[in-house]
Design a protein around this motif. Structure first.
Motif, PDB file in Angstrom:
ATOM      1  N   LEU A 106     -15.989  53.961   8.026  1.00  0.00           N
ATOM      2  CA  LEU A 106     -15.220  54.697   6.920  1.00  0.00           C
ATOM      3  C   LEU A 106     -15.838  55.625   6.355  1.00  0.00           C
ATOM      4  CD1 LEU A 106     -12.140  53.847   6.119  1.00  0.00           C
ATOM      5  CD2 LEU A 106     -13.216  52.585   4.228  1.00  0.00           C
ATOM      6  N   ASP A 107     -15.138  56.842   6.227  1.00  0.00           N
ATOM      7  CA  ASP A 107     -15.826  57.807   5.517  1.00  0.00           C
ATOM      8  C   ASP A 107     -15.595  57.672   3.808  1.00  0.00           C
ATOM      9  OD1 ASP A 107     -16.344  59.138   7.474  1.00  0.00           O
ATOM     10  OD2 ASP A 107     -14.425  60.403   7.531  1.00  0.00           O
ATOM     11  N   GLU A 108     -16.508  56.586   3.505  1.00  0.00           N
ATOM     12  CA  GLU A 108     -16.660  56.180   2.226  1.00  0.00           C
ATOM     13  C   GLU A 108     -18.103  55.672   1.611  1.00  0.00           C
ATOM     14  OE1 GLU A 108     -16.280  55.855  -1.760  1.00  0.00           O
ATOM     15  OE2 GLU A 108     -14.323  55.963  -0.690  1.00  0.00           O
ATOM     16  N   THR A 109     -18.594  55.994   0.678  1.00  0.00           N
ATOM     17  CA  THR A 109     -19.939  55.743   0.369  1.00  0.00           C
ATOM     18  C   THR A 109     -20.319  54.642  -0.678  1.00  0.00           C
ATOM     19  OG1 THR A 109     -20.295  57.367  -1.261  1.00  0.00           O
ATOM     20  CG2 THR A 109     -20.776  57.975   1.189  1.00  0.00           C
ATOM     21  N   ALA A 115     -17.618  49.104  -3.630  1.00  0.00           N
ATOM     22  CA  ALA A 115     -16.585  48.759  -4.524  1.00  0.00           C
ATOM     23  C   ALA A 115     -15.276  49.487  -3.727  1.00  0.00           C
ATOM     24  CB  ALA A 115     -17.033  49.222  -5.909  1.00  0.00           C
ATOM     25  N   ALA A 116     -15.312  50.620  -3.439  1.00  0.00           N
ATOM     26  CA  ALA A 116     -14.194  51.538  -2.901  1.00  0.00           C
ATOM     27  C   ALA A 116     -13.794  50.895  -1.731  1.00  0.00           C
ATOM     28  CB  ALA A 116     -14.779  53.029  -2.694  1.00  0.00           C
ATOM     29  N   VAL A 117     -14.560  50.628  -0.611  1.00  0.00           N
ATOM     30  CA  VAL A 117     -14.601  50.046   0.349  1.00  0.00           C
ATOM     31  C   VAL A 117     -13.570  48.597   0.388  1.00  0.00           C
ATOM     32  CG1 VAL A 117     -15.447  48.991   2.594  1.00  0.00           C
ATOM     33  CG2 VAL A 117     -16.307  51.200   1.764  1.00  0.00           C
ATOM     34  N   GLU A 118     -14.230  47.856  -0.812  1.00  0.00           N
ATOM     35  CA  GLU A 118     -13.459  46.436  -1.101  1.00  0.00           C
ATOM     36  C   GLU A 118     -12.318  46.905  -1.462  1.00  0.00           C
ATOM     37  OE1 GLU A 118     -17.898  44.611  -2.000  1.00  0.00           O
ATOM     38  OE2 GLU A 118     -16.474  45.066  -3.378  1.00  0.00           O
ATOM     39  N   ASP A 119     -11.999  47.804  -2.308  1.00  0.00           N
ATOM     40  CA  ASP A 119     -10.613  48.052  -2.793  1.00  0.00           C
ATOM     41  C   ASP A 119      -9.715  48.446  -1.747  1.00  0.00           C
ATOM     42  OD1 ASP A 119      -8.915  48.232  -5.188  1.00  0.00           O
ATOM     43  OD2 ASP A 119      -8.769  50.430  -4.719  1.00  0.00           O
ATOM     44  N   TRP A 120     -10.041  49.540  -1.054  1.00  0.00           N
ATOM     45  CA  TRP A 120      -9.400  49.994   0.154  1.00  0.00           C
ATOM     46  C   TRP A 120      -8.966  48.770   0.964  1.00  0.00           C
ATOM     47  CZ3 TRP A 120     -10.481  49.914   5.345  1.00  0.00           C
ATOM     48  CH2 TRP A 120      -9.701  50.603   6.001  1.00  0.00           C
ATOM     49  N   VAL A 151     -16.724  41.223   0.333  1.00  0.00           N
ATOM     50  CA  VAL A 151     -18.149  41.795   0.044  1.00  0.00           C
ATOM     51  C   VAL A 151     -18.373  42.759   1.172  1.00  0.00           C
ATOM     52  CG1 VAL A 151     -20.742  41.443  -0.156  1.00  0.00           C
ATOM     53  CG2 VAL A 151     -19.007  39.838  -1.151  1.00  0.00           C
ATOM     54  N   ALA A 152     -18.519  43.985   0.999  1.00  0.00           N
ATOM     55  CA  ALA A 152     -18.823  45.189   1.793  1.00  0.00           C
ATOM     56  C   ALA A 152     -20.284  45.650   1.568  1.00  0.00           C
ATOM     57  CB  ALA A 152     -17.945  46.496   1.544  1.00  0.00           C
ATOM     58  N   LEU A 153     -21.094  45.507   2.774  1.00  0.00           N
ATOM     59  CA  LEU A 153     -22.424  45.909   2.690  1.00  0.00           C
ATOM     60  C   LEU A 153     -22.745  46.828   3.799  1.00  0.00           C
ATOM     61  CD1 LEU A 153     -24.073  42.227   2.316  1.00  0.00           C
ATOM     62  CD2 LEU A 153     -23.792  44.078   0.735  1.00  0.00           C
ATOM     63  N   GLU A 154     -23.789  47.646   3.651  1.00  0.00           N
ATOM     64  CA  GLU A 154     -24.093  48.683   4.816  1.00  0.00           C
ATOM     65  C   GLU A 154     -25.026  47.891   5.371  1.00  0.00           C
ATOM     66  OE1 GLU A 154     -25.836  52.419   3.044  1.00  0.00           O
ATOM     67  OE2 GLU A 154     -24.723  51.869   1.124  1.00  0.00           O
ATOM     68  N   ALA A 155     -24.974  48.068   6.767  1.00  0.00           N
ATOM     69  CA  ALA A 155     -26.033  47.405   7.585  1.00  0.00           C
ATOM     70  C   ALA A 155     -27.333  47.227   7.417  1.00  0.00           C
ATOM     71  CB  ALA A 155     -25.848  47.881   9.187  1.00  0.00           C
ATOM     72  N   PRO A 156     -28.137  48.246   6.919  1.00  0.00           N
ATOM     73  CA  PRO A 156     -29.349  47.934   6.430  1.00  0.00           C
ATOM     74  C   PRO A 156     -29.595  47.295   5.270  1.00  0.00           C
ATOM     75  CG  PRO A 156     -28.931  50.550   6.890  1.00  0.00           C
ATOM     76  CD  PRO A 156     -27.660  49.682   6.996  1.00  0.00           C
ATOM     77  N   LEU A 157     -28.683  47.254   4.404  1.00  0.00           N
ATOM     78  CA  LEU A 157     -28.612  46.125   3.262  1.00  0.00           C
ATOM     79  C   LEU A 157     -28.744  44.790   3.840  1.00  0.00           C
ATOM     80  CD1 LEU A 157     -28.926  46.804   0.228  1.00  0.00           C
ATOM     81  CD2 LEU A 157     -26.597  45.513   0.345  1.00  0.00           C
ATOM     82  N   LEU A 158     -27.973  44.430   4.584  1.00  0.00           N
ATOM     83  CA  LEU A 158     -27.714  43.185   5.120  1.00  0.00           C
ATOM     84  C   LEU A 158     -29.025  42.641   5.839  1.00  0.00           C
ATOM     85  CD1 LEU A 158     -25.961  40.449   5.510  1.00  0.00           C
ATOM     86  CD2 LEU A 158     -24.887  41.491   7.282  1.00  0.00           C
ATOM     87  N   LYS A 159     -29.462  43.878   6.819  1.00  0.00           N
ATOM     88  CA  LYS A 159     -30.655  43.365   7.692  1.00  0.00           C
ATOM     89  C   LYS A 159     -31.763  43.256   6.629  1.00  0.00           C
ATOM     90  CE  LYS A 159     -33.570  45.300  11.337  1.00  0.00           C
ATOM     91  NZ  LYS A 159     -34.713  44.596  10.918  1.00  0.00           N
ATOM     92  N   ALA A 160     -32.134  44.107   5.660  1.00  0.00           N
ATOM     93  CA  ALA A 160     -32.933  43.652   4.762  1.00  0.00           C
ATOM     94  C   ALA A 160     -32.807  42.326   4.052  1.00  0.00           C
ATOM     95  CB  ALA A 160     -33.271  44.827   3.837  1.00  0.00           C
ATOM     96  N   ALA A 161     -31.777  41.798   3.915  1.00  0.00           N
ATOM     97  CA  ALA A 161     -31.649  40.682   3.198  1.00  0.00           C
ATOM     98  C   ALA A 161     -32.001  39.357   4.219  1.00  0.00           C
ATOM     99  CB  ALA A 161     -30.223  40.349   2.848  1.00  0.00           C
ATOM    100  N   ARG A 162     -31.366  39.709   5.455  1.00  0.00           N
ATOM    101  CA  ARG A 162     -31.757  38.678   6.408  1.00  0.00           C
ATOM    102  C   ARG A 162     -33.354  38.649   6.595  1.00  0.00           C
ATOM    103  NH1 ARG A 162     -31.525  39.959  12.062  1.00  0.00           N
ATOM    104  NH2 ARG A 162     -33.066  41.496  11.226  1.00  0.00           N
ATOM    105  N   ASP A 163     -33.915  39.924   6.658  1.00  0.00           N
ATOM    106  CA  ASP A 163     -35.413  39.794   7.131  1.00  0.00           C
ATOM    107  C   ASP A 163     -36.222  39.353   5.981  1.00  0.00           C
ATOM    108  OD1 ASP A 163     -34.806  41.123   9.421  1.00  0.00           O
ATOM    109  OD2 ASP A 163     -35.571  43.067   8.750  1.00  0.00           O
ATOM    110  N   ALA A 164     -35.805  39.082   4.748  1.00  0.00           N
ATOM    111  CA  ALA A 164     -36.184  38.336   3.606  1.00  0.00           C
ATOM    112  C   ALA A 164     -35.954  37.119   3.424  1.00  0.00           C
ATOM    113  CB  ALA A 164     -35.760  39.133   2.268  1.00  0.00           C
ATOM    114  N   LEU A 165     -35.444  36.342   4.284  1.00  0.00           N
ATOM    115  CA  LEU A 165     -35.090  34.985   4.233  1.00  0.00           C
ATOM    116  C   LEU A 165     -36.710  34.158   4.111  1.00  0.00           C
ATOM    117  CD1 LEU A 165     -33.101  32.877   5.012  1.00  0.00           C
ATOM    118  CD2 LEU A 165     -33.937  32.666   7.327  1.00  0.00           C
TER     119      LEU A 165
END
Length: 173
Positions: free
Chosen positions: A48-51, A54-59, A75-89
């Motif tokens: 989606l062309d949205e950065t 919060a706007a993604v969640e609202d859309w 909850v909308a997350l960019e893949a690198p953010l989710l990957k970093a969270a997973r890697d910090a388990l």
């Protein structure tokens, strides 16, 4: 931009019924690209062309409301953010079915872990990370005394996914 989106309370316990195939079609028709879903509990990957998350969640909420007549939390997350969270388990060598990430946006209550720690039993563990609460529940989240107490303690909406689901969603990124 590629977004990984986790809906709250969809197709769980007979509430929030939402078929994924019509949802994928609706989102594609509304401008999202490469729309994918994983299982029926509201896990979506899309371009989606949205950065703004919060706007993604609202859309997304508007699209679901038009399709199904209700607006689930998301909850909308960019893949690198989710990957970093997973890697910090913080838990090593745990069963991925019994290890969860409680995903959220915003700042949890400062005493959230203290409030939840008293409900941990039978080897359960908690830790707080960026955009997630890590939970290890060796006997399952359904049997845990933490169930139903997470959101009130955190002071914000949280949606849980086990590590298997997180891994699958990352593979869709």
């Amino acid at each position: 931009m590629r977004w990984l989106i986790f809906l709250r309370a969809v197709n769980v316990g007979g509430t929030g019924k939402l078929a994924m195939a019509p949802l994928r079609d609706t989102l594609a028709g509304a401008g999202a690209g490469n729309v994918q879903s994983y299982i029926q509990s509201g896990n979506l990957a899309l371009d989606l062309d949205e950065t703004s998350a919060a706007a993604v969640e609202d859309w997304l909420g508007r699209q679901i409301e038009a399709l199904a007549g209700f607006r689930p939390g998301a909850v909308a997350l960019e893949a690198p953010l989710l990957k970093a969270a997973r890697d910090a388990l913080p838990f090593a060598d745990t069963d991925p079915r019994m290890t969860h990430m409680g995903l959220f946006r915003g700042a949890p209550a400062g005493d959230a872990l203290d409030r939840l720690a008293g409900y941990c039993t039978q080897g359960e563990e908690l830790a707080l990370g960026d955009h997630c609460l890590y939970l290890h529940t060796p006997n399952g989240i359904g049997r845990s005394k933490l169930s139903g107490r997470i959101e009130p303690a955190m002071g914000l909406p949280v949606t849980l996914r086990n590590l298997n689901t997180v891994e699958k969603m990352l593979s869709l990124a």
